[in-house]
Every structure is written in C-alpha cells, then in structure tokens.
Scaffold this motif. Structure first.
Motif, short mmCIF file in Angstrom:
data_model
loop_
_atom_site.label_atom_id
_atom_site.label_comp_id
_atom_site.label_asym_id
_atom_site.label_seq_id
_atom_site.Cartn_x
_atom_site.Cartn_y
_atom_site.Cartn_z
N UNK A 127 11.24 -14.26 42.10
CA UNK A 127 11.39 -13.45 40.89
C UNK A 127 12.74 -12.74 40.90
N UNK A 131 15.48 -13.13 38.02
CA UNK A 131 16.01 -11.98 37.27
C UNK A 131 17.54 -12.00 37.31
N UNK A 134 19.05 -14.76 35.18
CA UNK A 134 19.06 -14.43 33.75
C UNK A 134 20.13 -13.38 33.46
N UNK A 138 22.75 -14.30 30.58
CA UNK A 138 22.81 -13.72 29.24
C UNK A 138 24.24 -13.33 28.85
N UNK A 294 27.79 -8.13 36.19
CA UNK A 294 27.89 -7.99 34.72
C UNK A 294 29.27 -7.58 34.26
N UNK B 440 20.24 -12.92 25.10
CA UNK B 440 19.36 -11.87 25.58
C UNK B 440 17.91 -12.17 25.23
N UNK B 443 16.47 -13.99 27.95
CA UNK B 443 16.10 -13.08 29.03
C UNK B 443 14.71 -12.48 28.78
N UNK B 580 10.75 -3.97 36.82
CA UNK B 580 11.75 -4.55 37.71
C UNK B 580 12.57 -5.61 37.00
N UNK B 581 11.90 -6.43 36.22
CA UNK B 581 12.62 -7.50 35.56
C UNK B 581 13.57 -6.96 34.50
N UNK B 585 19.05 -4.82 32.64
CA UNK B 585 19.37 -4.44 31.26
C UNK B 585 19.35 -2.92 31.13
N UNK B 588 22.56 -1.63 32.69
CA UNK B 588 23.79 -2.00 31.99
C UNK B 588 23.94 -1.26 30.68
N UNK B 589 22.85 -1.11 29.98
CA UNK B 589 22.93 -0.55 28.62
C UNK B 589 22.31 0.84 28.59
#
Lengths: 316, 665
Positions: A127, A131, A134, A138, A294, B440, B443, B580-581, B585, B588-589
């Motif tokens: 996992x 993650x 991805x 993205x 990133x 995204x 994702x 967690x997944x 994001x 970052x944001x």
C-alpha cells in the motif's frame, strides 16, 4: 495502408519488447563504468527474466484474481504503447485510433492496475508503494501531457507520428516552447521510470522505494512480466523523447520503405546515447527524500506549462 | 406526439408513486413490483427522448393546468431530449437497484419512499420539458422538496436532519436566484413563457445580471464551489439510490438550466460571460478532487468527486460561451459536445459508484473506509462492476470518461487565436488544471477502490459480508454497460448529439474521417481516436502475452502466506488507512484544508491518532454569513413587540407614509 506499414507496426512492438532488457543492461553497464565498478553483462536482464519465467509462481493466499491479471495487463499496455510511439516509422496503421492522449491514458491504465495489484494482498509495503506511485503519477502524468501538447500545438495534431513527421521536416533546433518542455520531459522520464533522483532501482530500502515496494509480493513469471514491463516503459519513454525532440532518422512518409533500413540503426544509436546520458544523470545526482519528490515533479509540471505559455506568447 | 408520450410517462411515474401508499409497509409491493415498473418507464422515457433527439424536431404543448390564464407550457426540443434520455436511461439502473435496496425499518416506510422517489423522478422530467418560468419553478421546487424528504429518510438521526436542513437552505438560496433571473429575463413584457423570454431584448447590463443570477442559482444546485457545501453533507445522509439519482441526474438538471438560460433564452452570449463559469469550474475541479482525496467516508469521497465533475462540466460551459460569443461556432460545438458527453458519462459512472457503495453499506453497515477492505472476495459482483466505474471515472481509455476528457482537451488545444490576449494565456493554464484534475481523480479512485475492495478486511465482521441480490446486480450491470458503450461508440453518440449543438450554437461537430469507428472531430487537423480498435489492440496484445507465457513456460502456481519481506506477523492494521493514503495530498495542499490533529505523546500506552479535515470555507464564508443573517433577524425582532397596539401603530404610520407619498406624486 500498405504491407510495409503493417510490418513497421509489428516490428516496432517486437523490437521494443526484445530490446528493452538490453537497454536496461546497457544503462547498468554505463553506470558501472562511471562508478568505477566492473560492469555486469549486457545480457544479464535477459538471463534474469529467463530465470524468473522458469520458476514456480507463489501467490499470497488472499490475493484476488486482479493480482494475477495485473502483470499481463501492465505488460500488454506497455507493448501496445510501443506500437503507438513512432520509434522507427511514422506510417503506422494504429495512428488513427490512438493518439498521444490515449497513450498517456494507456500509461495511466498500467499505473492504475499496478497500484491496485499492489494493494491487493494488503501488506504495509504494497500500500505504501501504491500511495507513493500515485503521488508521483498525479504530477508526472499531467506534466507529460503538457509536454506533448506543446509539440501538438506546433504541429496541429495530437497523433505522435504526425507530430514527429512535422517536426522532422522542420529546421534543426528546438523552438523556445519545446526547449522548456524538453527539460520538463527529462524530469518526468526520471520520475516515471523510478530512476535515481526519485527512486533507486538498486535498493530495497523501505524509506525510499516506490516501484520495488509495489512488486514485492510478485514472484516468478508475474514478477518477470512486471520487470519486463518496467523495462519497456523506460524504452517507451525514451522513444517518446526522440519523437518529440530528436525526430531525425525515422522513416517518414516521403522516404518510404527504404527509411526503415536507416531507421533501425539510427534508433539503436540514439538509444545507446540516451542510455549513456541517463547513466550520467543518475551518477551525478543523489536520491531525493520522498517528501521532496512532489517539488521535483511540480517543477516539471510548471516548466511544461511554461513551455506552452511561451509557445502561445511567441505565437510560433 | 413524443411530448404527449413523455407527459404520460411522467404521470405514470407519479401514479406508481401513489400506488406505493396502498400498502406502505409492503416491501414486496414496492420492491418487486413498483420500482421495477418505474424502471421500465424510465427505459421507455429514454427511448422516446432518443427518438426525439434523432428526429431533431421541436414539439410544443399547452396544458390547461394551474392558475387561471396561466396554463402550463411544455416543449420538447433536442436540449430537453438529451437530458430526458440521461434521466430515463440512468434511472432504469437506479430504480432496479432501489427495488432490491429499500427495506423496512430504515426510517421512512417503503411505500412513502416510493412516492417521494417517483415524484422526484417525475419532477426532474418536468423541469426538463417546462417551457415557462412558472412550471419550471414549480417543478424545480417539487424536485428540491421530494429530494429533501428522500435525503432525510433516516430522520431519527440528528446529523441527517442537519444535512437535510443545509440542503434545503442551499436549494432555496438557488431557487430565489432563479426566480429573480426569470424576473429579469422577461424584459418588461411580463410574459413568463420561454418563448417570450427568447424574444425579449435585454440591455447588456440586464442580460449580464440574468446570466449571473442563473450561474448562482444553477451553480448552487449543481455544487459549484463555494455553493457546494450541501453536497458532502446530503450525499452520505441519503440512501444510496437517492445519492445516485441526486448526483447522477439532479446535478444535470442544473446543467440543463444553465445551458437553457445561457445559450438559448439569452440568445447569443457575450464572450466574457464565459470567463465566470470557466474560472469557477476550474477552481471547482481542483477543490473537489483535493477534498475527495482526503476523505475517510466513502460517500463523502464520492460527493466531492461529484463536485469535481461539476467543475469539469462548468469549465466546458465556460469554453462554449467564450467560443460562441467570439463567433467560433465549430469550436463552441466541440466544447458543448464535450460538456454534454461528460454529463452523460457522469450520470452512469457516478450512479454506478454510489450504488456500489450502497451495496457495501448494506452488506457491512459501514461507511467508514477505515473499517472496510478485502471485499472483492466477499462481494465479487459489486467489486468487479464497481471496478469498471472506477476505471471510467479515472479517465482511462477505452471507457467513457476518457472520451469526454479527450473531447474537452481537443477543444482546449485547438482554440487557436482568440481575439483576446489574456484569454489566450488563460486557456493553456485551464488545460493544465483540467489535466491535473483528471490525474488526481485517478489518485482518488485508487484510494476508493483499493481501500474498500482490496487488501485484508480491517474488521472481523467483514467476513460475513454478502454479495448483493439479483435486482441490484441487474441495476449495476446496466450502468456498467452504459459506461462501456459510451466509451466504445462515441461516434454514434456524437451524431445523436448533433441536433443539440445545432440548436444551441448553430453548428455541428464535423466528422473528418469516413470510418465509422474513428472519432475525428476537428477538420483540417489530424486528430482522431478509435476506441474499438484501441480495445481490440489492447486485448490482442494482452492475450498474446498470456498465450506466449503459457506456451513457452509452465503455469505452475502455489498459494502461500503473503511474503511481506519475510518479516511475518502481518496484520490488517498494517495496511494504509484512508487517512494514510490521503497523506501526501494533505501535506502538499495544506493551505486548502483546515486540519485538526490529535497526535499521541511518545510515552502513551494507548496511542491514538486522530485527524479531522474540514473546509476553510465554513469559517471564512458561511460562519460570517450565518452571523449576519442572525444579526438581521435579531434586529427585526426588536420591532416585533408582540403587542397588538404596537402593530396597529405600525399600520397607521405606514398608511400615513403611503398617503404622503401619494399626495407628493
């Protein structure tokens, strides 16, 4: 569509599938030389694949059918992608059906299946790898699309062979927009193929690994297909680079079948140079922390957008 | 004649709804008879709408219902037809699923639900064929109210009542704007038929005001940021078939309204009107998809994903208006085509996903992603059909999501030179955002699917999860089939949509290739896409790989425990959770989110990690707004003394003032 076009089409796929391990072998050799190590054989990746194919596959008890389908889908999509990219000739029968956007979609599909398969067994590493993949994807995927769009604005087409044809017939040298996107493309290429600043293909260190973490649960033929697909992906990406930035030597429409005779050695030389170049980049740079990836890719994305804006502003 | 048929079908839907009241507690009557019957009517409606679309004609009808001298005007034209088709076709799958889904003991009785559900369907149909402001707004309100009752099906839970209230308030803020919009549109003629509005000549200022009001009104219904706040509340609260209908179909009625007002009633639009939907749409895409990535509730995640898709649709509307206003008819048709195609796609994909979550919810009683996992083994039907929806909404070829994305990108790419310099720069940036949003979305969908269906079950109770029943399977399969068909036969769909683009922007997207399987919408440029060939080539290569491996080597397989680097002791808790997944994001944001963290101390014996992500918009925009409204209400309360003498005084003073005004005149 003449017979020669179909031959080119099939040849492109077969050559890519056959030569992809050699490209990786060459890259590893160059890297070893640059790092003062004794180089492994060029054929090592082939022997590795052969060894893996012969072994008995072990699959986790709780793996779903998705886990077993994924390697075939990933390998198949990468093989098809090799047929869309004009690495040898531009008169490809598949041109009409799959353009560059579909190509990026194809890469995205491969990524999706790979990450879902990585999550299927439910291990911590799987996992985590999914993650991170991805997270890379993205940003890398839109960056790649924007890079391609600069070229497609110049040539009024989103079909890669048409773009190549157009660019090959132009004057030597990059337009300013394309120069930006060339830099962006190199960053994307490194990230997407798990090369050094982003991922280290040589280690299994849990703090850093991305691609390797996703295929940990695979063994034998499934692993072989996944590895082979990764090699094909590198091959494909480098060929996209050629199609956009070094379109010379490819058999174009007005050259005809004779072009193929030139195109094959030309491709081999270009690949050898590109592989050596990649080895230099990898040797000179250090692995980034995962949290910094990133930013790396964000730079690529911004550069690609900038390339498009420059192109629009200059109106070339 | 088709219009009469449509009206008859809408009336039959209503009748079916009332039939549910005969035996309100009977699941057998509603689930096995009425809902499937309603589904068949949906299919009939889709057929009628399809016939009207292919014919391309316009039918009108005046029904003497309503107030004296205000009959009900109805009209069936290509624009209505395409949305009726969407309503009918997706409601077929949803109604079948609903037939198996609703049971006794879930708040509202099944019979009453049946009434609300079918009234909701009929009112959406009426919105689409209404031809005057009165019937439009009546239908619009019936739609809002019936869906409000559906959202609050489980009205005994306080959060659900709160979600319903937010929905109702937002629906009425939107409706108020629409009321004003139609008031402006009649242009002094005081005739409220759409026909009169088309003929009215508005000054630029008033036309802009009407456009702005429509954008706010329809934007509130569609979920355009910052008016989207009801979506993530209402969707998790509603039963899944209702969420599917609201997200798949009801949001599209708002899109219909926007197109009707912006491109039809207002005549030829001014190009800079398009900037507002374009910029808001782009912002909505990124906002929606980022919030979807950090959700832990599967239906909230889908709700935010709907927000994202609404953003894509409004981006398309913005482009259409910019092109149409600049006189670029073919490009406007291309952008409009992408918009409509995306509406169709989203109706199928999102309904499929919402129904998938409904099946999971019924089987596990769990909406929290952190307590699911591994359901692909227990619920193969739901898992594999949902996978189609997931791949489609992530925009992967050769499924349907890719087609609309492809068309949208072509519209962006070949904008060429607009006469306005800064728009020329805005367009590439918009394209970058659309592409980023799509990536995204991939994702989000990996997270959604991976956490629910793959991995190990995170709770022991999941071992008893069961697959859905046969009605539900048919419903899901129908929607999945829609996703595949829309992906594989875009050319046929686009040909049918030709009459709509012709009606709205006066051009049809040309077909530059003679091959029936090749989509080539831009003349003079070599761009094309052939999904069938693409699929065939993919299948061929994959099958050849399988064959080659099988022939050249063996196919021995052994099952063993998961390797996990040989460490052993693998438990389900070691997998990524939904939090967690979403972590990359979230990090970052960060500026987008309001994050509340509860971290364990180093010496905690029972460490607990909790994280809550909220929208800043609540504190920045809505809290002050609510405060202002409350303040106004309190100020108004000051003159409400509750004594009759005071009120008499007010009346007297008012009378005096009015007399004074009259005298001065």
């Amino acid at each position: 569509m003449s017979a020669i076009d179909w031959i080119t089409q099939v040849l492109e796929v077969v050559a890519a599938v056959a030569a992809a391990p050699a490209l990786l072998g060459w890259l590893n050799q160059c890297r070893a030389w640059l790092q003062n190590r004794r180089a492994p054989s060029l054929w090592l990746p082939y022997r590795n694949l052969h060894k893996l194919f012969r072994k008995e596959a072990v699959i986790a008890e709780n793996a779903s059918p998705l886990f077993r389908i994924a390697p075939y889908v990933v390998f198949g999509t990468m093989g098809l992608a090799a047929g869309i990219i004009p690495s040898m000739g531009t008169q490809l029968p598949l041109v009409g059906s799959a353009d560059a956007i579909a190509l990026v979609g194809l890469f995205a599909a491969a990524r999706m299946f790979m990450t879902l398969a990585a999550m299927d067994v439910g291990t911590a590493f799987g996992t985590m790898g999914a993650r991170r993949e991805m997270m890379v994807g993205f940003l890398a995927e839109p960056a790649l699309l924007m890079v391609i769009f600069v070229a497609s604005q110049i040539s009024s087409s989103t079909a890669l062979p048409v773009i190549t044809e157009h660019l090959a017939s132009g004057r030597l040298g990059l337009s300013p927009g394309l120069a930006f996107s060339a830099v962006a493309f190199i960053l994307v290429l490194l990230a997407e193929n798990a090369r050094i600043p982003v991922d280290n293909p040589a280690t299994h260190l849990e703090l850093t690994m991305i691609h390797e973490a996703m295929v940990l649960e695979y063994s034998a033929r499934h692993l072989a297909l996944m590895e082979w697909a990764a090699q094909l992906k590198l091959f494909n990406y480098i060929c996209i680079g050629f199609a956009l930035f070094f379109p010379w030597g490819v058999a174009t429409a007005h050259i005809g079948p004779v072009g193929l005779v030139v195109a094959i050695p030309a491709l081999a030389i270009k690949l050898a140079v590109a592989g050596a170049g990649l080895a230099v980049i990898e040797t000179l740079s250090a692995k980034l922390r995962v949290m910094r990836i990133p930013e790396f890719l964000g730079t690529a994305f911004l550069l690609a957008v900038l390339g498009l804006l420059v192109h629009v502003l200059l109106g070339t | 004649m088709l219009l009469v048929g449509c009206v008859a079908l809408l009336l039959s839907w209503t009748a079916i709804g009332f039939a549910g009241l005969v035996r309100p507690r009977s699941v057998l009557l509603t689930g096995r008879v009425l809902f499937p019957l309603g589904a068949l009517l949906g299919l009939a409606l889709a057929a009628l709408a399809g016939a009207s679309l292919l014919g391309g004609g316009v039918e009108r009808l005046i029904l003497p219902i309503g107030l004296p001298n205000l009959p009900m005007h109805l009209r069936l034209d290509p624009l209505s037809s395409i949305f009726l088709l969407l309503l009918g076709a997706s409601s077929f799958g949803i109604s079948l699923f609903a037939g198996g889904y609703f049971r006794v003991g879930e708040g509202t009785a099944p019979g009453l639900l049946c009434l609300q559900y079918h009234l909701f369907l009929a009112s959406m149909g009426l919105v689409l064929i209404a031809n005057d402001a009165y019937s439009f707004l009546v239908a619009w309100e019936v739609m809002a109210l019936s869906s409000y009752f559906l959202v609050t099906t489980q009205h005994r839970i306080p959060e659900i009542r709160r979600a319903g209230l937010i929905y109702l308030v937002m629906a009425h803020v939107g409706a108020l704007c629409l009321l004003l919009c139609f008031g402006v549109l009649q242009g002094g003629s005081w005739l409220f038929t759409f026909h009169a509005m088309r003929a009215a000549h508005l000054s630029l200022g008033w036309a802009t005001a009407a456009f702005g009001l429509a954008l706010v009104g329809f934007g509130a219904k569609a979920g355009l940021v910052p008016l989207h706040i009801w979506l993530p509340e209402a969707h998790p609260a509603a039963p899944s078939p209702v969420s599917a209908l609201m997200s798949g179909v009801m949001l599209k009625t708002a899109v219909y309204g926007m197109l009707r007002v912006g491109l039809d009633l207002l005549g030829r639009p001014v190009w800079w009107w398009g900037l507002a939907p374009l910029v808001l749409g782009l912002f909505t895409i990124i906002y929606g998809v980022l919030f979807a990535a950090v959700q832990t509730d599967m239906k909230r995640l889908l709700a935010y994903s709907s927000v994202e898709n609404v953003g894509i649709v409004f981006t398309g509307i913005g482009l259409t208006i910019i092109f149409a206003g600049s006189g670029l008819k073919v490009l406007a048709a291309l952008a409009l085509l992408a918009t409509l195609y995306h509406c169709l796609n989203h109706a199928f994909m999102k309904s499929l996903l919402f129904l998938g979550t409904g099946a999971v919810l019924h089987a596990t009683k769990e909406r929290n992603l952190g307590r699911l996992g591994g359901l692909i083994h227990r619920m193969p039907w739901v898992a594999w059909l949902t996978l189609i929806g997931v791949l489609a909404i992530a925009g992967l070829p050769p499924l349907n999501g890719f087609v609309s994305e492809w068309l949208m990108l072509q519209a962006f790419l070949f904008t060429g030179r607009l006469p306005h310099a800064f728009v020329n720069l805005l367009i590439p940036m918009g394209m970058a955002l659309v592409v980023l949003g799509t990536a995204l979305a991939g994702y989000v969908m990996v997270k959604f699917y991976g956490v629910i269906f793959l991995g190990q079950p995170r709770e022991a109770s999941l071992a008893h999860a069961h697959d859905c029943g046969w009605l539900e399977r048919i419903g899901l399969s129908w929607l999945a089939l829609g996703c595949v068909a829309l992906g594989l036969f875009p050319l046929q769909v686009i040909r049918a949509l030709g009459s709509v683009t012709h009606q709205l922007v006066g051009a049809v997207v040309p077909q530059a290739s003679s091959a029936w399987w090749l989509l080539a919408p831009v003349p003079g440029r070599s761009v094309s896409y052939g999904p069938l060939v693409f699929l065939m080539a993919t299948l061929a290569v994959v099958l050849m790989t399988v064959l080659a491996v099988r022939l050249a080597y063996h196919q021995r397989v052994r099952r063993g425990p998961a390797w996990d680097c040989g460490a052993g002791g693998l438990t389900a808790r070691m997998q990524d959770t939904a939090e967690g997944f979403g972590q990359p994001i979230r990090n970052l944001f960060q500026p987008f989110f309001e994050i509340e963290r509860e971290l364990p101390e180093p010496a905690d014996l029972a460490p607990r990690y909790r994280i809550v992500v909220r929208e800043r918009i609540w504190r920045l925009l809505y809290a002050p707004l609510v405060g202002a409204v409350e303040g106004l209400a309190n100020a108004a309360a000051r003159i409400q003394r509750g004594r009759i003498s005071v009120y008499l005084l007010y009346s007297f003073v008012t009378l005096l003032v009015l007399l004074a005004v009259a005298l001065l005149r």
